[in-house]
Enzyme design. Structure first.
Site, short mmCIF file in Angstrom:
data_model
loop_
_atom_site.label_atom_id
_atom_site.label_comp_id
_atom_site.label_asym_id
_atom_site.label_seq_id
_atom_site.Cartn_x
_atom_site.Cartn_y
_atom_site.Cartn_z
N ASP A 35 6.37 -8.86 -6.30
CA ASP A 35 5.62 -9.77 -7.17
C ASP A 35 4.17 -9.37 -7.37
O ASP A 35 3.58 -9.69 -8.39
CB ASP A 35 5.69 -11.20 -6.63
CG ASP A 35 4.78 -11.42 -5.44
OD1 ASP A 35 4.97 -10.74 -4.41
OD2 ASP A 35 3.85 -12.24 -5.54
N ASP A 57 2.26 -7.04 -2.31
CA ASP A 57 3.08 -6.97 -1.10
C ASP A 57 4.45 -6.43 -1.47
O ASP A 57 4.67 -5.96 -2.58
CB ASP A 57 3.17 -8.36 -0.45
CG ASP A 57 3.67 -9.40 -1.44
OD1 ASP A 57 4.42 -9.05 -2.37
OD2 ASP A 57 3.29 -10.59 -1.31
N TYR A 104 5.06 -19.33 -2.89
CA TYR A 104 5.47 -19.76 -4.24
C TYR A 104 6.26 -21.06 -4.15
O TYR A 104 7.33 -21.19 -4.73
CB TYR A 104 6.25 -18.65 -4.94
CG TYR A 104 5.38 -17.49 -5.32
CD1 TYR A 104 4.51 -17.58 -6.41
CD2 TYR A 104 5.38 -16.31 -4.58
CE1 TYR A 104 3.68 -16.51 -6.75
CE2 TYR A 104 4.56 -15.24 -4.92
CZ TYR A 104 3.71 -15.35 -6.01
OH TYR A 104 2.89 -14.31 -6.35
N GLU A 106 -6.04 -8.73 -6.31
CA GLU A 106 -4.60 -8.47 -6.28
C GLU A 106 -3.99 -8.58 -7.68
O GLU A 106 -4.24 -9.56 -8.39
CB GLU A 106 -3.90 -9.47 -5.34
CG GLU A 106 -2.43 -9.14 -5.10
CD GLU A 106 -1.80 -9.98 -4.00
OE1 GLU A 106 -2.37 -11.04 -3.65
OE2 GLU A 106 -0.75 -9.56 -3.47
#
Ligand SMILES: *[C@@H]1O[C@H](CO)[C@@H](O)[C@H](O)[C@H]1NC(C)=O
Ligand SMILES: *[C@@H]1O[C@H](CO)[C@@H](O)[C@H](O)[C@H]1NC(C)=O
Length: 506
Positions: free
Chosen positions: A79, A82, A230, A482
Site C-alpha cells: 500500500d 511497507d 486502515y 511516505e
C-alpha cells in the site's frame, strides 16, 4: 505615439509567445508526469514480476502469500512504504485507477495500456482474494511485525498472515470496496478485453451480495490485522452504496438503483478522522472522499448519471455543496488552504486529499459540461465550470512544483523532488547492488541515514508538505514523506486530462 504603440504591440506579442512556450512545456511536462505517475505502481508490485517490468530494481517478493489459508494470494500492491497488502485501500486505489481510465482514458494516448496494466495488477489479485464464495481477503502480512522491520520486500521474513473475512466474521467495507473496484475495472476493460471485463463484473455482483448480506465491520472481524492502520472509521454503508452505484453504472440493473435510493438517506452525516492516534470530528460527510469515506465520490459519480433528470436529488445538490466547500471564496468553504494554495486536511498523508478531491472537481466539471449546465451555485457566488478545472489544475501544479519551495512532490519529476522518502524498498540497497539478505533490524541504518535513497521510486507522490508549505524531506517523518497508492491513483486521471487540455475550458 505610433512608435510606442508598435513597441507595446511587439511586447505583447513577445509575451504571448513566451506564454505559448510555457504552455507547451507545461503540457509536455504533464505527459511526463502521467507516465511517471503510472510507473510508480510497478514499484509497489508484490508477487512474481512480469518480463516487461520497467521499474527493474524491484524483484519478486511474497511468493507464498495465502499459503497459510490454502489460497493463492500472490500479487497485488504494497500500500505504501511497507510490505503489507491492505486490501481496503488497495481496492480503493484500483477503483480510482479505473475511474481515471473511464473518465480520462481517451486523453492517455500510449499511456492507456500502462494504466490498464496498473488496474489489472490490482484486479488479478482482487479476483484471487474473492475466489471462494463467502470469503474476502482483507490483508496479507502481519502489519505490526512488518512495521517493526526495515526490510526489502524481496527479503521479507516477517509472518505473512492472511486476514480473511467470512460469513461469521464479515467485513462489509473491504468487501464493498472490492466489489466497487471490480465493477469499475470491468467498465475500464470493456473495450480492451471483453472476457476479462465480464469476469470482473460477475465477481463484483457476487462480492457485493456477500458484503450486503453479511454485514459487519472488518475491524471487529480481523482486528489487529488491519487496525489501527486502515480501520474503517466511517462505517461500511458508504462502501455498499459506492459499490451499488458502480454496479448500476455497469449493469443498468434497476435493483442496484433501488438499493442506492433506499439506503442513501441513512449515510452518516458527519465523519471521523484519526489525528495523531486520536479520533476527531472530521466535519460534514458530503465533503469527504478517500479510502475510508466515499460520500463525495458517490454524489459526484451518481450526478454524472442523473444530472438534469428527475432522479438528481440528493446527488446533484450534495455534489454542489461539496464543490462549494472547496472554493476559497465560497460562503460555505470548509477546507483549509496553505499560504501557497495547497488544500489541507489534518491527519497526515495530506496529498491524498488534494488528489482525490481534485479528481472529483474535474470529473464533476465534465458532467456539468456534458449536461450543458454551466455553473455551480455557492450561496451568492456562481462558479463557472472553468473555475472547477482551474482549482484542480492549481492543486496539480502545486504538486508538480508550483509552490513556495519550488519543488515537485513526485519522485523523479522536475529538478527538485523528495530524496528521502519513507519507503523500505527505495531506501535499502537494491537486490542487484547487494544480493545478500538484509535482516529486519539490519535495515535500521538505512532508515536513519540522512543520505538520499539509492533507488528512485519514480512517480511516487509523497504525503507532502505541512500546512505552512514546509517539507523537511525526512524519511522518519512518515506522514509527509511516505508515498501511497491512493495518492497517485486519482492523479492519473487528472494528469491525463490536463496533458490533453492544458488550458481549462471556458
Ligand atoms: C471466519 O473468519 C474468522 C476471522 O478471520 C476466522 O477466525 C474463522 O476461522 C473463519 N471461519 C471460517 C469457517 O472460515
Ligand atoms: C421522471 O422522468 C421520467 C422520464 O423522463 C418519467 O417517465 C417519470 O414519470 C418522471 N417521474 C416523476 C416522478 O416525475
Amino acid at each position: 505615439m505610433a512608435t510606442n504603440k508598435c513597441k507595446v504591440t511587439l511586447l505583447t506579442l513577445a509575451l504571448m509567445l513566451v506564454g505559448m512556450m510555457v504552455d507547451r512545456v507545461a503540457s509536455q511536462d504533464y505527459g511526463d508526469a502521467l507516465s511517471k505517475c503510472i510507473l510508480f505502481f510497478e514499484g509497489q508490485r508484490s508477487g512474481k514480476l512480469p518480463s516487461n517490468q520497467r521499474m527493474n530494481w524491484r524483484k519478486d517478493s511474497a511468493l507464498q502469500d495465502g499459503s497459510d489459508v490454502a489460497m493463492d494470494l500472490v500479487g497485488g500492491y504494497f500500500d505504501a512504504g511497507d510490505n503489507v497488502k491492505f486490501n481496503f485501500p488497495m481496492a480503493f486505489s484500483t477503483t480510482m485507477l479505473a475511474w481515471s481510465v473511464i473518465e480520462f482514458g481517451q486523453f492517455m494516448g500510449p499511456e492507456l495500456q500502462n494504466a490498464l496494466d496498473s488496474i489489472r495488477w490490482g484486479t488479478d489479485y482482487l479476483l484471487k482474494s474473492t475466489n471462494y464464495p463467502g470469503k474476502v481477503t482483507a490483508a496479507v502480512g502481519d502489519p505490526n511485525a512488518d512495521h517493526d522491520c526495515w526490510e526489502r520486500p524481496e527479503d521479507m521474513d516477517t509472518p505473512r498472515t492472511s486476514y480473511v473475512v467470512n460469513q461469521t466474521h464479515p467485513g462489509s467495507e473491504v468487501s464493498g470496496e472490492t466489489a466497487a473496484a471490480l465493477a469499475a475495472s470491468s467498465l475500464a476493460f470493456q473495450s480492451a478485453d471483453k472476457k476479462y471485463s465480464a469476469d470482473l463484473i460477475n465477481r463484483a455482483k457476487q462480492v457485493f451480495d456477500f458484503a450486503d448480506k453479511f454485514r459487519g465491520s472488518y475491524g471487529d472481524s480481523v482486528g489487529s490485522g488491519v487496525c489501527p492502520f486502515y480501520c474503517d472509521y466511517n462505517g461500511y454503508l458508504d462502501e455498499l452504496l459506492w459499490a451499488a452505484a458502480w454496479l448500476f453504472k455497469v449493469t443498468n440493473d434497476q435493483t442496484y438503483w433501488n438499493y442506492l435510493e433506499k439506503n442513501i438517506p441513512h449515510l452518516p452525516k458527519r465523519v471521523t478522522r484519526l489525528v495523531d492516534g486520536v479520533l476527531h470530528d472530521g466535519g460534514e460527510s458530503f465533503a469527504e472522499f478517500g479510502w475510508d469515506a466515499k460520500y463525495a465520490g458517490i454524489n459526484v459519480f451518481v450526478s454524472g448519471m442523473v444530472m438534469n433528470t428527475n432522479k438528481s436529488d440528493p446527488y446533484v445538490p450534495l455534489a454542489e455543496k461539496f464543490v462549494c466547500t472547496l472554493l476559497p471564496d465560497s460562503p460555505s468553504k470548509s477546507v483549509a488552504y496553505s499560504p501557497g494554495g495547497l488544500m489541507f486536511k489534518t491527519g497526515g498523508s495530506n496529498l491524498q486529499h488534494s488528489t482525490a478531491l481534485s479528481f472529483l472537481l474535474l470529473a464533476y466539471a465534465q458532467y456539468l459540461k456534458n449536461s450543458k449546465k454551466g455553473t455551480v451555485n455557492c450561496g451568492n457566488v456562481d462558479v463557472p465550470v472553468a473555475r472547477l478545472e482551474e482549482m484542480a489544475k492549481g492543486q496539480m501544479d502545486y504538486i508538480l512544483g508550483k509552490n513556495p519551495l519550488g519543488m515537485s512532490y513526485m519522485v523523479g519529476f522536475g529538478q527538485k523532488f523528495p530524496h528521502r522518502i519513507h519507503h523500505r524498498g527505495s531506501s535499502l540497497p537494491s537486490m542487484a547492488q547487494q544480493p545478500q539478505h538484509i535482516q529486519c533490524k539490519d535495515g535500521t541504518p538505512y532508515f536513519q541515514t540522512k543520505n538520499p535513497n539509492p533507488n528512485l521510486l519514480t512517480g511516487a507522490i509523497v504525503g507532502g508538505p505541512d500546512e505552512k508549505d514546509q517539507f523537511p524531506d525526512d524519511r522518519t517523518n512518515a506522514p509527509e514523506s511516505e508515498p501511497t497508492t491512493y495518492i497517485n491513483a486519482p492523479f492519473v486521471g487528472i494528469l491525463a486530462y490536463f496533458k490533453a487540455n492544458p488550458k481549462p475550458s471556458i
